[in-house]
Design an enzyme around this catalytic site. Sequence first.
Site, PDB file in Angstrom:
ATOM      1  CB  SER A 302      -1.324   0.089   1.211  1.00 38.92           C
ATOM      2  OG  SER A 302      -0.584  -0.123   2.319  1.00 38.92           O
ATOM      3  CG  ASP A 313       5.447   4.908 -12.547  1.00 34.30           C
ATOM      4  OD1 ASP A 313       6.232   3.627 -12.601  1.00 34.30           O
ATOM      5  OD2 ASP A 313       4.213   4.990 -12.691  1.00 34.30           O
ATOM      6  CE  LYS A 327      -4.812  -1.909   1.284  1.00 33.43           C
ATOM      7  NZ  LYS A 327      -5.204  -0.551   1.157  1.00 33.43           N
TER       8      LYS A 327
END
Length: 451
Positions: A302, A313, A327
């Site tokens: 998470s 990214d 998650k």
Amino acid sequence: MMRKTSVILLSAATGAALTLFVTQPRAVFMGSSARAATADTYRQLNLFGDVFERVRSDYVEKPDDTKLIESAISGMLTGLDPHSSYMDAKSFRDMQVQTRGEFGGLGIEVTMEDGLIKVVSPIDDTPASRAGIMANDIITNLDDEAVQGLTLNQAVEKMRGPVNTKIKLKIIRKGQDNPLDVTLVRDNIRVRSVRARIEADDIAYIRITTFNEQTTEGLKREVANLSNQIGDKLKGYIIDLRNNPGGLLEEAVTVSDSFLEKGEIVSTRGRNAEETQRRTAHAGDLTKGKPVIVLVNGGSASASEIVAGALQDHKRATIVGTRSFGKGSVQTIIPLGSGNGALRLTTARYYTPSGKSIQAKGIVPDIEVLQDVPDELKSRTDTKGEASLRGHLKNDGDEKTGSQSYVPPDAKDDKALKLADDLLHGIKNSASAAPTPGTDKAATDKPKAAN
């Protein structure tokens, strides 16, 4: 009516909170089909009422009405997905303490051993450390009550309490013939979610264990301390998120922001398009552009996946380790009024800056590193992941489950840490360290039958 809520990111076993507000209910104009559906819903509610009354009147022993209702609510929520649940008043209070990262207590990390409480370590500058409590001390009594027979949580709860209140501990210490009686005065204790050390003389190693309200400040403090200690020879930073189960969404955002100058960090998307929210970075890289390596594994979930995904990214960090837990959902904490606990309800999915959902898939590291696991631990060192949880939210494409989560207790045996050191020292580069396609990359994927 505005309702105060909290938004959390957590693995199957962890909770955390961020204050938000729920919008006004939307006006609804029902057609005949909607009215029919509503009528059917009320028939089902009447059925629940009939069952409830039958249990109250005919069950072999008189049931507790409150427990019956709480169990019914809990069953409704757990039937939705693995992360929605009902918290009674005590569980709600415990979650709030956990997310604040501070409480009235003594300042000792403890574990259970042979039915007694063993001190792992005292926390610096706390009542425990000032009173001379030492690692490996055994606590046998709390205020003259034996801890034998208590669970670890029960013992911890007894040691916590209002600031400036006293508690007496009886301690057995190796080398001492007689038990020690120590009286401590509880103080405000802050949980250390960030720990740091200097690695190989010129690398700043920072371990983040959870994302609570103290995490970003702890990160800033450790970055400043390490950069001052290492000075101009600082090669870069290793951010260790392995086995970090998650926590506060806000802290995941601000930790990510600490390494970024601009760009999206994460977006959250609910059932309706107008509920989409995007969080972006602000100018100011805490590390002044130094190289960053992020360590993840099957226990990284998470909030830790938000940080890893954002830095990956934006190509701000190299991700090393094994695929993360997967998650990709957000829970909202909805208080139910004084004494009534709260709902923990899944209300959104989150997406990395590239628009990718990691739900039931996880963050795939740029460089996969498998640890050498002792034979006696091999059956217990893989985390099954989100995709293996019954009732998990589905994702498009091939879901993944199963990833190594073992971290060697001795740093010299830690292959992921060693590779991170080599990358920052220029001994290896990302291209040479990456596995050959079709070989090691799939090594942690479980067979389809295991999903």
